[in-house]
Each structure stands twice: as C-alpha cells, then as structure tokens.
Design a protein around this motif. Structure first.
Motif, PDB file in Angstrom:
ATOM      1  N   ASN B 235       0.925  -1.486   0.403  1.00  0.00           N
ATOM      2  CA  ASN B 235       0.088   0.179  -0.290  1.00  0.00           C
ATOM      3  C   ASN B 235       0.843   1.122  -0.327  1.00  0.00           C
ATOM      4  OD1 ASN B 235       0.677  -0.289   2.668  1.00  0.00           O
ATOM      5  ND2 ASN B 235      -1.515   0.489   3.388  1.00  0.00           N
ATOM      6  N   GLN B 236       2.622   0.822  -0.452  1.00  0.00           N
ATOM      7  CA  GLN B 236       3.147   2.505  -0.234  1.00  0.00           C
ATOM      8  C   GLN B 236       3.984   2.220  -1.118  1.00  0.00           C
ATOM      9  OE1 GLN B 236       4.236   1.213   4.098  1.00  0.00           O
ATOM     10  NE2 GLN B 236       4.836   3.756   4.002  1.00  0.00           N
ATOM     11  N   PRO B 237       3.525   2.523  -2.735  1.00  0.00           N
ATOM     12  CA  PRO B 237       4.403   2.847  -3.657  1.00  0.00           C
ATOM     13  C   PRO B 237       5.517   2.818  -3.848  1.00  0.00           C
ATOM     14  CG  PRO B 237       2.707   2.680  -4.401  1.00  0.00           C
ATOM     15  CD  PRO B 237       2.376   3.108  -2.601  1.00  0.00           C
ATOM     16  N   ILE B 238       5.929   4.144  -2.553  1.00  0.00           N
ATOM     17  CA  ILE B 238       6.985   5.013  -2.910  1.00  0.00           C
ATOM     18  C   ILE B 238       8.348   4.372  -2.806  1.00  0.00           C
ATOM     19  CG2 ILE B 238       8.431   6.997  -1.635  1.00  0.00           C
ATOM     20  CD1 ILE B 238       5.597   8.636  -2.230  1.00  0.00           C
ATOM     21  N   ILE B 239       7.916   3.383  -1.169  1.00  0.00           N
ATOM     22  CA  ILE B 239       8.898   2.579  -0.884  1.00  0.00           C
ATOM     23  C   ILE B 239       9.294   1.460  -2.111  1.00  0.00           C
ATOM     24  CG2 ILE B 239       9.205   0.465   0.477  1.00  0.00           C
ATOM     25  CD1 ILE B 239       7.736   2.275   2.650  1.00  0.00           C
ATOM     26  N   GLN B 240       8.694   0.842  -2.647  1.00  0.00           N
ATOM     27  CA  GLN B 240       8.430   0.224  -3.404  1.00  0.00           C
ATOM     28  C   GLN B 240       9.671   0.652  -4.657  1.00  0.00           C
ATOM     29  OE1 GLN B 240       5.498  -2.137  -4.145  1.00  0.00           O
ATOM     30  NE2 GLN B 240       5.230  -3.197  -1.670  1.00  0.00           N
ATOM     31  N   TYR B 241       9.348   1.645  -5.224  1.00  0.00           N
ATOM     32  CA  TYR B 241       9.466   2.070  -6.249  1.00  0.00           C
ATOM     33  C   TYR B 241      11.367   2.301  -5.569  1.00  0.00           C
ATOM     34  CZ  TYR B 241       6.230   2.848  -9.441  1.00  0.00           C
ATOM     35  OH  TYR B 241       4.869   2.133  -9.941  1.00  0.00           O
ATOM     36  N   ILE B 242      11.738   2.807  -4.434  1.00  0.00           N
ATOM     37  CA  ILE B 242      12.780   3.155  -3.971  1.00  0.00           C
ATOM     38  C   ILE B 242      13.553   2.176  -3.803  1.00  0.00           C
ATOM     39  CG2 ILE B 242      13.743   3.823  -1.528  1.00  0.00           C
ATOM     40  CD1 ILE B 242      11.604   5.878  -1.060  1.00  0.00           C
ATOM     41  N   ILE B 243      12.785   1.590  -3.803  1.00  0.00           N
ATOM     42  CA  ILE B 243      13.776  -0.576  -3.925  1.00  0.00           C
ATOM     43  C   ILE B 243      13.885  -0.800  -5.136  1.00  0.00           C
ATOM     44  CG2 ILE B 243      13.098  -2.888  -3.390  1.00  0.00           C
ATOM     45  CD1 ILE B 243      12.343  -1.839  -0.378  1.00  0.00           C
ATOM     46  N   ILE B 244      13.149  -0.661  -5.691  1.00  0.00           N
ATOM     47  CA  ILE B 244      12.866  -0.430  -6.947  1.00  0.00           C
ATOM     48  C   ILE B 244      14.371   0.174  -7.756  1.00  0.00           C
ATOM     49  CG2 ILE B 244      12.519   0.008  -9.583  1.00  0.00           C
ATOM     50  CD1 ILE B 244       9.542  -0.940  -8.775  1.00  0.00           C
ATOM     51  N   ILE B 245      14.453   1.060  -7.298  1.00  0.00           N
ATOM     52  CA  ILE B 245      16.190   2.072  -8.170  1.00  0.00           C
ATOM     53  C   ILE B 245      17.406   1.367  -7.085  1.00  0.00           C
ATOM     54  CG2 ILE B 245      17.404   4.569  -7.680  1.00  0.00           C
ATOM     55  CD1 ILE B 245      14.270   5.019  -7.338  1.00  0.00           C
ATOM     56  N   PHE B 246      17.469   1.240  -5.959  1.00  0.00           N
ATOM     57  CA  PHE B 246      18.307   0.365  -5.578  1.00  0.00           C
ATOM     58  C   PHE B 246      18.511  -1.457  -6.310  1.00  0.00           C
ATOM     59  CE2 PHE B 246      18.006   4.229  -3.104  1.00  0.00           C
ATOM     60  CZ  PHE B 246      19.146   4.584  -2.960  1.00  0.00           C
ATOM     61  N   MET B 247      17.369  -1.648  -6.895  1.00  0.00           N
ATOM     62  CA  MET B 247      17.912  -2.870  -6.899  1.00  0.00           C
ATOM     63  C   MET B 247      18.307  -2.715  -8.509  1.00  0.00           C
ATOM     64  SD  MET B 247      14.663  -5.614  -5.866  1.00  0.00           S
ATOM     65  CE  MET B 247      13.334  -4.916  -7.156  1.00  0.00           C
ATOM     66  N   PHE B 248      18.610  -1.819  -8.872  1.00  0.00           N
ATOM     67  CA  PHE B 248      18.484  -1.959 -10.382  1.00  0.00           C
ATOM     68  C   PHE B 248      20.052  -1.355 -10.373  1.00  0.00           C
ATOM     69  CE2 PHE B 248      19.626   1.338 -13.250  1.00  0.00           C
ATOM     70  CZ  PHE B 248      19.164   0.395 -15.056  1.00  0.00           C
ATOM     71  N   LEU B 249      20.733  -0.032  -9.451  1.00  0.00           N
ATOM     72  CA  LEU B 249      21.890   0.062  -9.329  1.00  0.00           C
ATOM     73  C   LEU B 249      22.960  -1.416  -8.584  1.00  0.00           C
ATOM     74  CD1 LEU B 249      21.240   3.389  -7.164  1.00  0.00           C
ATOM     75  CD2 LEU B 249      22.420   2.977  -9.700  1.00  0.00           C
ATOM     76  N   ALA B 250      21.727  -2.011  -7.606  1.00  0.00           N
ATOM     77  CA  ALA B 250      22.690  -3.337  -7.232  1.00  0.00           C
ATOM     78  C   ALA B 250      22.991  -4.516  -8.046  1.00  0.00           C
ATOM     79  CB  ALA B 250      21.750  -4.168  -6.519  1.00  0.00           C
ATOM     80  N   GLY B 251      22.230  -4.292  -9.564  1.00  0.00           N
ATOM     81  CA  GLY B 251      22.659  -5.245 -10.101  1.00  0.00           C
ATOM     82  C   GLY B 251      23.373  -4.789 -11.661  1.00  0.00           C
ATOM     83  N   THR B 252      23.466  -3.484 -11.274  1.00  0.00           N
ATOM     84  CA  THR B 252      25.219  -2.550 -12.485  1.00  0.00           C
ATOM     85  C   THR B 252      26.512  -3.062 -12.066  1.00  0.00           C
ATOM     86  OG1 THR B 252      24.778  -0.926 -11.065  1.00  0.00           O
ATOM     87  CG2 THR B 252      23.320  -1.041 -13.040  1.00  0.00           C
ATOM     88  N   ASN B 253      27.402  -2.940 -12.613  1.00  0.00           N
ATOM     89  CA  ASN B 253      28.696  -2.863 -12.649  1.00  0.00           C
ATOM     90  C   ASN B 253      28.623  -1.205 -11.244  1.00  0.00           C
ATOM     91  OD1 ASN B 253      31.284  -2.279 -12.738  1.00  0.00           O
ATOM     92  ND2 ASN B 253      31.438  -3.414 -14.413  1.00  0.00           N
ATOM     93  N   PHE B 254      29.730  -1.855 -10.417  1.00  0.00           N
ATOM     94  CA  PHE B 254      29.385  -0.883  -9.358  1.00  0.00           C
ATOM     95  C   PHE B 254      31.269   0.696 -10.260  1.00  0.00           C
ATOM     96  CE2 PHE B 254      27.941  -3.584  -6.009  1.00  0.00           C
ATOM     97  CZ  PHE B 254      26.977  -2.040  -5.463  1.00  0.00           C
ATOM     98  N   VAL B 255      31.964  -0.305 -11.055  1.00  0.00           N
ATOM     99  CA  VAL B 255      32.739   0.192 -11.820  1.00  0.00           C
ATOM    100  C   VAL B 255      31.680   1.415 -12.519  1.00  0.00           C
ATOM    101  CG1 VAL B 255      34.315  -0.195 -13.585  1.00  0.00           C
ATOM    102  CG2 VAL B 255      34.155  -1.584 -11.871  1.00  0.00           C
ATOM    103  N   LEU B 256      30.967   1.164 -13.406  1.00  0.00           N
ATOM    104  CA  LEU B 256      30.104   2.102 -13.676  1.00  0.00           C
ATOM    105  C   LEU B 256      29.593   3.794 -13.100  1.00  0.00           C
ATOM    106  CD1 LEU B 256      27.510   0.105 -16.350  1.00  0.00           C
ATOM    107  CD2 LEU B 256      30.254   0.739 -16.830  1.00  0.00           C
TER     108      LEU B 256
END
Ligand SMILES: [K+]
Ligand SMILES: [K+]
Lengths: 497, 497
Positions: B235-256
């Motif tokens: 019931n709190q989409p904003i929380i889920q979007y925040i996690i979405i952003i950081f999941m996306f980042l966590a799946g990228t190469n940290f070198v980038l």
C-alpha cells in the motif's frame, strides 16, 4: 554469389520422386490388407511422383555446382518438402483429415520423433500405419546421409571430427552424389531392420507388427501399431528384449557396426564414444532398476505389468527398456516412468538431453559431444591451475583441436537456448510448467514422450494447433543439428554478395 | 610445490576477526533494542574475534607468497569459515537452535541468496535480524573483492575481460593486499546503502526496517524483516519504487557508478553490458506488465494487492519489481508471480539464469556472459558460411580473444550441468519436478524464491535436512562462479608436485 536455384530444385524433385516411390510401397501394403485406403495413398504417390518428375525435368539443365549455401537449403527445406508431400497419404485417404495434424504426424515421422496425434492407432488402415512407419525409416536414412556426407562438410557442431572416423573416400567438398560410405551404412541399416523383423515375427508378433516395429526401432522413431506402444507385449518379455537389442544398436554409430562386420572388433571396443554410451546405459539402468524394484508402485500405472518372469526381471527389463528408449531417443513405452518416483522424473528428463551416438539415427545432444565437453571441463580445471602447461584433448588417440571443442560448446549452448525458448512458447499457450519443459526437451531431442500432460501414456492430440506447429519446428531444428535450419532464418544468409 | 598453509590460515584468522567485528555491531543493535539476544550475540562475537586473533598470532610468521592454489583455498574455504562462524549468533542466542538451519540461513546470507528457514521472521530479536541482514552485506563486500581482485587473476569464466575495465592499478599477480579498486567500490556500495536507508526512512519505513532492507538490497540478498517480504508495503508504492531503484543499481557494475560519479556518463551509456541489462529489464517488464494487467488474476494470491494508485500502476510496479528482483537475483517479493500465468512461471524460471552485471553483487550467469555468447552465436553462423573470413568478436570497441569466449562457454556449460545435477539431487529427496528444478535454479543463481513448494510465498523450512545442505552447497558454488569451489574437489588440486 547468386544461389544456384536450379540444382536446389533438382534435388527437391529427386526427393519427391523418392518419397512417391515409398508411397507406392505403402499403397501396395494397403492393397494387400484391403484396408480401404489404397486409392488415397495411390493418388498421393502419383501426385508426388508426377510433381517430382516435372520439377526434375524443368531443372535438368542445372549447373553441377553446389556450395555451402545450396547445401543448407537442400537439407533444411528438403526435410520440409518431404514432410509436406508426406502428409498426402493421410489427407487423401481421409485417415487424418486436419492438415495441422497430418503435418505434425509427418514431421514427427521424418524427424524420427514419434510423437503422435492419433487417439486410436489400432483403428487406422494398415497401409496408413505402414506409411507412418516408413516416414520414420526414410527419416533415418536421411539422417545417415546427413551425418556422413553433409554435416561434416558444413562443419556443424564438431561433427567433422566424427567424419574422420568414417570409412570410405573422404570428400573434401559438397558432392551431389551420395558417398559410398552412406551406401555401406544404408546396407547395415537395412540389414538390421530385416533381422529385427524376422526375430520379432519368430518371437510371436504378427508380421505386420514386426516389420512396423523394426522400421520404427532402427530409425529410433518410436511410432507403434498399438495404442499402448510396446507395453502391449508386457506379457512377452522376449519381444521386448529383441527391441532392446535393436534400440541399443540403433543408438550406436553405424560405422562401428561396419567395422564389426569387417572383423575389426577391437576398433569397436576401443571407441571412446561407444564405451561411454555403454557405461551410461549400464549405470542408468542399474539406478532405475533399483528404484523400480524397491520403491516404485507399478500398480498406480494405467499400464498392466504381468511380471511373467518375476518382479526382479520385470524391474530390470522396464528400467533397461525405458533407459534405452530415452537415451537412444526411440521413445517406445513399456511403462509409465513418470510414476516411478520424483527422482526418476527429473532423471529421465535429464536423459532427454543425452542422445545416442554420432552416426546413429538417434537425436539429442549425442554422447560424443558430452564426452568432449566433460573431458574439456576437467582439462579446464587443470589449465586454470597450470596456465602454461600444454594439455591437449584426446579422443580415440587423436588430439582434438580447440576449434572443434569450441564448435561443440557452441552447439550445446544453442541447444539449451532452443530448449528454453521452446518451453517459453509452449507455456505461452497456457501449458503448465512441467508439460512445457517436457515438450520442449522431448521435441528438440526427437524423443517422443514428454512429461505431465504429454507423458508416456498420453499422446499429443490435446496440444493446441499452434503448439503442434511449434513442436514440429523444434523437432526439425533438433533433428538437423540446429545450425542447418536456424541459419536459414538469418537475413544475411539470403543476401547475394 | 607445497601449499603455504600459514598464509592461508592467516587469511582465515583475518576473516574471523572481521566477522567478529560485525557481530559486535549486531550485539550493539541488540542492546539498543533490548531484544534479549545481546549476550548470545556478544559471546559469538567474542569467541569469533578471539579465535581469529589466535590464528593470526600463530601464523604471523607466514611467507608473503601466494599462488593460485592458495587463492582458491582462501576464497572457497573462506566462505565456509565465514558461514560456520556466522552461525554462532543464531545458535548462542537460541534464535535458531538447529545447526543445520543456522548454517543454511548463514550460507544463504553470505552467498546473498536470501532463502530463509524462518517461519516467523517478525518474532525474531532485532539484533538477530540485523545480523542476518549484515551477513548479506558482508557477502556483497566479499563479492566485490572477488570480482575485482580475485576472479580475474584466477581467470575464471572470462572475468579477466571485465577486469580490464576496472579503474585503478592492474595487479598482475595475486596480491595479499586488497586493491585500491576494491576500496573505491566499497565506498560506492556503502554510499548507496546509506542513501537507500535514508530514502526508505523518509518514505515511511521505520529506521530499523529501512537499514535492514538497504543492507539486503545493495547486496542483492533479499532477506526481509517482514514475513511477507516487501509485499508488506504493497500500500506504499513509493517505498517499493525506492527499492526498485536500488535493486537496479545493485545489479549494475559498480565500476560504472564510479565512472558516473567521476562525470564520465558517456562511458556508462556506451557500455555494452549496461545497455543490454537495461534492455532486458525494459522488455521483460513490458511483457510481464501486459500479462498481469490483461490476464492475471491477482485476487488468487495470498498476498494483498490494494492497488492504491490504480490497476495499471500496480501491474507495472509489480512487473518491474519482480523482474528486477529475479534479474538482479535480489529475490524480494511483492507478488506471487507463480500465479500470474503458466507463461510467466517459465519466464521467471528462465530469468533465474540471467543474472545482473559483472562487477555487481548479483548472482546468476551474468549479462556480459550472455552478451558474449549471443554475439558469438551470430558470428558462428556467419563463420560457417564464410569459413575464411576473419570475424572478431568485439565488446566495448575492444576485440575479445577466442580464449575468453571459450572460457565463457565452458562456464555456461558447467552452470547448466550443475543445475541439472542440482535438480536431480533434490528430486532424490522426494521433491517434485517443478520444485526440484526451481530449487536448483534459484540456489545456484543466488535468487532466493524458487517454484512450486518453495515459491515466493513459501520459505525453505519444509526442505529436508539433506536438501538444506545441498542447497547450501549450490548457493556456494553459484556465488563463487563454480570453478573456484569445484576445483577444490579435484584430487589433482591437492597433489604436491
Ligand atoms: K523418437
Ligand atoms: K538473492
């Protein structure tokens, strides 16, 4: 370079002529059995032969030059033309009125898959059943030419290595004439089929059942003349042991049989692929037999298991039969292995990826590729510890070049990718996980029976139309070692440069 | 050459010291929340630190020389030593009395898998939950060192190519000192974790939930402090979007990320792996969103879907969240995707093999390997038609040697083999086909949720003991890119020559 269309069509004409000839044979069987399908099959034969002759006549002035591109087209589209013309006996006789069903049954025939949409096989006219078995046997002949004369020259999936083993003159370019090697191996193929027919007849099968099962064994096809498949003879173990022997032979490299007949038995016993093939079957049979004997409840199955020679023999026989049926990708059924235990379901699913030997009529990945991949895997571990050591991969005392291993790795990956995409498409049609995954593995490996709704005691009649076309496609690419067909889908292939 | 055991044990001591330090932090959290587990966690910390110090003291006279063999042992056994000592807080506090369960939960932590045996997570002491999240975060740190400093030098699965992209000094032999590169990337890892904690707190999570979810997002771990995982905040989409952003980042190469912070955004946008990672996620999200919106019946799920911002947004958000959760191998759950459609079950099962980017904390095969395999596949088709043309494989404008492609192919095949053997062993324990196959793919890919009985709304508590050990093993080999662990099982590895 422009494509030499004339020679391509000349080959297609030849294929049709050849296919029509076999249809004539089926119409003769139909006539003998007075099954009512004679005229339909005869019309199909006539139309096919006539078309073939016309095409050959109009392309008789072709240049006798073929390169790889023409080779790919003849192989890939040739199989499709065989399947299209092969539907005619079903359609003209009214035995399979739906074109989708007829095409599926025919493609399943020529690819030696043996998946069927027929709900009542035993109600079919004899001529039609014989034609159905013939499609397997013709497919098997095609595979032998392909393995000996075509794939090695196209350099598909490491098969050039296998070609070096084959007897006879080694052609160094595509040659419109089928090589002597193929003829020798066809003779063995024919001889085994005749031998199995006689043995099955002697063991108590009707002559009609005997010849049909022989045609479907040597081609590792798996169509049966009985609704229950080979489980029909569960009270006659000798019949099943005969089929076991010929399934085993059908899964071996026919070149080895040639050596054996020439008295070079040592060459057979020292062949790396044969040894591993034998070990795989022995090990898997022991595992399956122990589980059936100690754990599985055969009474849960819809198949009757009389156990005429006792429970232990029955467990051993069904284990051996089903292991061989899956490993050689024949797909005959004597028992519903999906009921044996959760382990054996995953186990048989895994076996669908194994395949028989190169130079046999079996489908799947093939033992030799697994052998090279396993040996290379171990070498990679050693190489990673000793990067400067030279550790060549050896097979049958010859060292295997890195290019061949690379080719085989590429083949395996493409196979797994095709499997995953295959399963995805089935699941898009609303088919559940287990059935989708089973259908993809079984179609691609030309096995026949799958899992779940399409397991050993079911057929493919319930598959949605789109699913039948998709399964046909998977059978085709699996049968033709992926590259041969998939390259035809690449835009660059059709560009004239 | 004899193994330099002293330096190996010195490293193990250092790992224990480091692990004990983190336990102290957890005991502090426990003290703050007065959760009753403080003494247990403190004892665990004390024992671990003391053991670490003793081991370091007795091995302080080690020769500062390490070769590959010592490297493999430190990595493979190091992860096991971390997991063994990491069980102590669970066992000493009584939170997880069974050693098998404690070991599974810890291994699932350090491998960033996030599969849990806890039936009631919310009843656990805060200190223990924090320790559980920390095991993920420590595992993520380990993976960064591994990816930057260890795997490329060991030449594992084509990762040497990735190493050339990494900033900082390029070491050319194993070096006991963690490179500067790793330190830079740890800083980014730490910064992202802090940023997500703050954002989640601001968006309405409690501070405790915020920091735990941040620790478990950046490590692509997936443990949650709630029984319903992230679905708790449906019931709190904003929380889920925040996690979405950081999941996306966590799946990228940290070198980038490092390049981006240095202002070199072009380098990020032109990175081949990043582009494909982005395209995969976009395409898969669109497919999943359309199916959820038009076809899936979310009311069938045990999870509540309030759809506070409308049905379309809900379909999009859950599609994006679950695609990211599987692709990045985080494994958080906001919806039961196994109920969406038969297609999406196979689809998500396939995604378990994808993995995020190299140089991220994600598991699985990794996008870069798929990229190289796909490009090489196309080239192979071209090569088969033009065998004399020189067609080099290019990645990020550099040409990739055949050896690297060979390595990557080998890795993929070993991965598939491990998957099949993995599923076979689960099925031996009586687990059905779908669950066995799901468990193997999920454990090996460090995803977390599997299929069937171990799907997104279940946990791993019902797995038999042997199954927990087997899953732990698969998590470990998957996390350490297979070779690193499997080479320790080869007899030749331990032979002194
Ligand atoms: K078959
Ligand atoms: K995870």
């Amino acid at each position: 370079m422009k494509l030499n269309y004339k020679i391509i069509f000349h080959f297609f004409g030849l294929l049709l002529l050849f296919n029509g000839g076999f249809m004539l044979l089926a119409s003769l069987v139909s006539l003998i059995y007075k099954d009512g399908a004679t005229i339909g099959i005869f019309e199909a034969a006539g139309l096919t032969i006539l078309t073939g002759l016309l095409v050959m006549f109009y392309t008789k002035s072709h240049k006798k030059e073929m390169n790889k591109r023409e080779g790919y087209i003849v192989v890939g589209l040739g199989w499709i033309i065989m399947s299209l013309s092969g539907t005619l006996p079903y359609v003209f006789s009214g035995a399979i009125p739906s074109f989708t069903n007829a095409f599926f049954e025919t493609m399943s025939g020529y690819t030696t898959t043996g998946a069927s949409i027929l709900n009542d096989i035993e109600a079919m006219p004899e001529g039609i059943l014989f034609w159905r078995s013939l499609t397997h046997w013709i497919g098997g002949m095609g595979i032998i030419v392909l393995a000996i004369a075509v794939l090695p020259l196209l350099g598909i999936g490491g098969m050039q290595m296998f070609a070096a083993e084959a007897p006879g003159p080694n052609a160094d370019k595509l040659h419109p004439r089928i090589t002597d090697t193929a003829k020798r191996l066809w003779l063995i193929y024919f001889g085994y089929t005749a031998a199995e027919t006689i043995l099955l007849k002697v063991a108590g099968m009707s002559f009609f059942d005997a010849i049909n099962h022989a045609l479907c064994t040597l081609s590792t096809g798996g169509f049966s003349t009985k609704n229950a498949s080979v489980a029909y003879w569960n009270n006659q173990p000798i019949i099943q042991y005969i089929i076991i022997i010929f399934m085993f032979l059908a899964g071996t490299n026919f070149v080895l049989s040639y050596f054996a007949f020439k008295g070079k038995v040592q060459k057979v016993l020292h062949d790396g692929e044969f040894k591993l093939y034998f070990k795989f079957i022995a090990a898997f049979t022991i595992i399956a037999a122990l589980i059936i004997y100690f754990q599985a409840d055969v009474s849960k199955s819809s198949i009757i298991h009389p156990m005429v020679w006792g429970e232990a023999e029955s467990a051993f026989r069904h284990a051996l039969f089903q292991v061989l049926a899956i490993v050689t990708t024949t797909g005959f059924v004597t028992a519903d292995y999906t009921l044996w235990s959760p382990f054996l379901v995953v186990f048989f699913f895994g076996l669908m990826f194994l395949g028989g030997s190169a130079g046999s009529t079996s489908g799947g990945v093939k033992v030799i590729r697994h052998l090279i991949l396993i040996e290379n895997g171990f070498l990679e571990f050693k190489r990673s510890l000793h990067p400067n050591a030279i550790l060549p991969l050896r097979y049958n005392k010859r060292s295997i070049s890195g290019d061949i291993v690379f080719n085989i790795q590429g083949f395996f990956i493409l196979y797994m990718l095709s499997f995953i995409v295959g399963a995805l498409v089935f699941s898009m049609l609303g088919i559940d996980f287990k059935s989708s995954v089973g259908l993809a593995a079984s179609s691609l490996g030309n096995v026949g029976p799958a899992l779940g709704d399409f397991g050993p005691v079911n057929n493919y009649a319930a598959l949605p139309s789109l699913g039948k076309w998709w399964a046909s496609f998977l059978m085709l690419i699996g049968r033709l070692e992926l590259f041969t067909v998939l390259i035809l889908l690449m835009p660059f292939f059709w560009r004239n440069r």
